[in-house]
Design a protein around this motif. Structure first.
Motif, PDB file in Angstrom:
ATOM      1  N   LEU A   1      45.212  48.568  18.178  1.00  0.00           N
ATOM      2  CA  LEU A   1      43.865  48.014  18.043  1.00  0.00           C
ATOM      3  C   LEU A   1      43.914  46.611  17.469  1.00  0.00           C
ATOM      4  O   LEU A   1      43.257  45.686  17.971  1.00  0.00           O
ATOM      5  CB  LEU A   1      43.018  48.926  17.159  1.00  0.00           C
ATOM      6  N   GLY A   2      44.688  46.435  16.397  1.00  0.00           N
ATOM      7  CA  GLY A   2      44.795  45.128  15.765  1.00  0.00           C
ATOM      8  C   GLY A   2      45.396  44.082  16.694  1.00  0.00           C
ATOM      9  O   GLY A   2      44.945  42.932  16.744  1.00  0.00           O
ATOM     10  N   THR A   3      46.423  44.491  17.446  1.00  0.00           N
ATOM     11  CA  THR A   3      47.057  43.567  18.391  1.00  0.00           C
ATOM     12  C   THR A   3      46.073  43.118  19.460  1.00  0.00           C
ATOM     13  O   THR A   3      45.977  41.929  19.788  1.00  0.00           O
ATOM     14  CB  THR A   3      48.272  44.239  19.057  1.00  0.00           C
ATOM     15  N   PHE A   4      45.326  44.085  20.005  1.00  0.00           N
ATOM     16  CA  PHE A   4      44.376  43.752  21.071  1.00  0.00           C
ATOM     17  C   PHE A   4      43.285  42.804  20.557  1.00  0.00           C
ATOM     18  O   PHE A   4      42.979  41.792  21.191  1.00  0.00           O
ATOM     19  CB  PHE A   4      43.742  45.021  21.629  1.00  0.00           C
ATOM     20  N   VAL A   5      42.695  43.138  19.394  1.00  0.00           N
ATOM     21  CA  VAL A   5      41.611  42.316  18.848  1.00  0.00           C
ATOM     22  C   VAL A   5      42.092  40.908  18.524  1.00  0.00           C
ATOM     23  O   VAL A   5      41.438  39.911  18.866  1.00  0.00           O
ATOM     24  CB  VAL A   5      41.016  42.985  17.594  1.00  0.00           C
ATOM     25  N   LEU A   6      43.285  40.812  17.889  1.00  0.00           N
ATOM     26  CA  LEU A   6      43.804  39.500  17.511  1.00  0.00           C
ATOM     27  C   LEU A   6      44.132  38.653  18.733  1.00  0.00           C
ATOM     28  O   LEU A   6      43.735  37.483  18.813  1.00  0.00           O
ATOM     29  CB  LEU A   6      45.053  39.677  16.646  1.00  0.00           C
TER      30      LEU A   6
ATOM     31  N   SER B   1      40.454  36.723  28.164  1.00  0.00           N
ATOM     32  CA  SER B   1      40.774  37.187  26.815  1.00  0.00           C
ATOM     33  C   SER B   1      41.126  38.672  26.815  1.00  0.00           C
ATOM     34  O   SER B   1      42.048  39.107  26.118  1.00  0.00           O
ATOM     35  CB  SER B   1      39.600  36.927  25.871  1.00  0.00           C
ATOM     36  N   PHE B   2      40.388  39.442  27.601  1.00  0.00           N
ATOM     37  CA  PHE B   2      40.681  40.873  27.722  1.00  0.00           C
ATOM     38  C   PHE B   2      42.088  41.091  28.269  1.00  0.00           C
ATOM     39  O   PHE B   2      42.846  41.928  27.757  1.00  0.00           O
ATOM     40  CB  PHE B   2      39.655  41.547  28.628  1.00  0.00           C
TER      41      PHE B   2
ATOM     42  N   LEU C   1      45.197  42.888  26.414  1.00  0.00           N
ATOM     43  CA  LEU C   1      45.848  44.048  27.019  1.00  0.00           C
ATOM     44  C   LEU C   1      47.345  43.816  27.174  1.00  0.00           C
ATOM     45  O   LEU C   1      48.156  44.720  26.909  1.00  0.00           O
ATOM     46  CB  LEU C   1      45.214  44.326  28.385  1.00  0.00           C
ATOM     47  N   PHE C   2      47.728  42.625  27.586  1.00  0.00           N
ATOM     48  CA  PHE C   2      49.150  42.296  27.749  1.00  0.00           C
ATOM     49  C   PHE C   2      49.878  42.380  26.410  1.00  0.00           C
ATOM     50  O   PHE C   2      50.971  42.958  26.312  1.00  0.00           O
ATOM     51  CB  PHE C   2      49.279  40.895  28.338  1.00  0.00           C
ATOM     52  N   ALA C   3      49.278  41.820  25.368  1.00  0.00           N
ATOM     53  CA  ALA C   3      49.880  41.869  24.035  1.00  0.00           C
ATOM     54  C   ALA C   3      49.979  43.309  23.537  1.00  0.00           C
ATOM     55  O   ALA C   3      50.979  43.724  22.930  1.00  0.00           O
ATOM     56  CB  ALA C   3      49.065  41.027  23.057  1.00  0.00           C
TER      57      ALA C   3
ATOM     58  N   VAL D   1      53.500  45.403  22.401  1.00  0.00           N
ATOM     59  CA  VAL D   1      53.668  46.087  21.112  1.00  0.00           C
ATOM     60  C   VAL D   1      53.861  47.587  21.319  1.00  0.00           C
ATOM     61  O   VAL D   1      54.710  48.212  20.678  1.00  0.00           O
ATOM     62  CB  VAL D   1      52.444  45.811  20.202  1.00  0.00           C
ATOM     63  N   PHE D   2      53.092  48.157  22.231  1.00  0.00           N
ATOM     64  CA  PHE D   2      53.214  49.587  22.529  1.00  0.00           C
ATOM     65  C   PHE D   2      54.615  49.916  23.015  1.00  0.00           C
ATOM     66  O   PHE D   2      55.249  50.893  22.573  1.00  0.00           O
ATOM     67  CB  PHE D   2      52.172  49.956  23.592  1.00  0.00           C
TER      68      PHE D   2
END
Length: 238
Positions: free
Chosen positions: A36-41, A70-71, A75-77, A81-82
């Motif tokens: 969640l944090g990765t996506f938002v940032l 931005s979406f 999603l790529f980031a 991380v995932f």
């Protein structure tokens, strides 16, 4: 409900991702917050960047384009991380399991040939073999004192058969001089390119006679972590 281990090769891409997430969360409960944090940032930074670059007078079109871009960035980031945390969790699940090194070696891609349990003891110490760019890599796992003797024996057998081609020894473990399971694939790759693709074919042909003389020990399978098998096709953390 069936307890039969799930086979990632028979799952859809969506099911593989869901199973990978489930198994990762068992080892890494904070994974949801990381994602969640990765996506938002990442999405927020992407939005700020696009709003700075795009002309302000484009109105609604500019906002729509910025939002979509931005979406996708978020999603790529998130997937990067995932993939990395899922791979880390998969190795944590394998730690200490019988045959863990053989399962970790499945992350090696095209150009590598893996032969599981080419040598073994009654106490279930084992040596696996990888043939690839470095030549032959013998990977041993089990009790350190017992498996070293087995590794030495297998090294001599392979040297007699392959002659001038290099034979490398790797002992898996967490003590000095050993390679941790989580660093095994990286260690094998870093052995470098010492033979040509045509030499790999020649090496495999020479090894057939050696393999024909030895019994095969089936490796205890159990459920192979989905986050290792499924991830090879769609969630490689780089």
């Amino acid at each position: 409900m069936s307890n039969t281990p799930l086979d990632p090769s028979k799952m859809s891409r969506r099911r593989q991702i869901l199973e990978t997430y489930r198994m990762t969360r068992e080892v890494d409960p904070s994974i949801r917050w990381w994602l969640l944090g990765t996506f938002v940032l990442a999405a927020g930074l992407g939005m700020a960047l696009f709003r700075f670059v795009l002309p302000a007078n484009d109105g609604v079109f500019s906002w729509i384009l910025s939002s979509i871009a931005s979406f996708l960035i978020g999603l790529f980031a998130l997937l990067i991380v995932f993939g990395r945390r899922a791979q880390k969790a998969a190795f944590a699940r394998l730690e200490g399991q019988l045959g863990a090194a053989a399962r970790a070696l499945t992350l090696l891609r095209r150009g590598w040939v893996i032969d599981e349990v080419v040598g073994f003891t009654k106490q279930q110490d084992m040596v696996h073999r990888v043939v690839g760019p470095p030549g032959i890599v013998l990977v041993a796992e089990g009790n350190a004192s017992r498996v070293r003797q087995l590794l030495i024996s297998e090294h001599k057998k392979h040297e007699r058969v392959v002659g001038e081609y290099p034979v490398h020894d790797v002992l898996v473990g967490n003590d000095e001089g050993q390679v941790p399971i989580k660093g095994l694939v990286k260690h094998v790759r870093k052995l470098g390119r010492q033979v040509k693709p045509a030499d790999v074919t020649e090496i495999r042909q020479r090894l057939r006679a050696l393999d024909a003389q030895r019994p095969k020990a089936p490796i205890p399978r159990g459920p192979v972590p989905t986050s290792m098998k499924g991830m090879r096709g769609n969630l490689r953390g780089r």
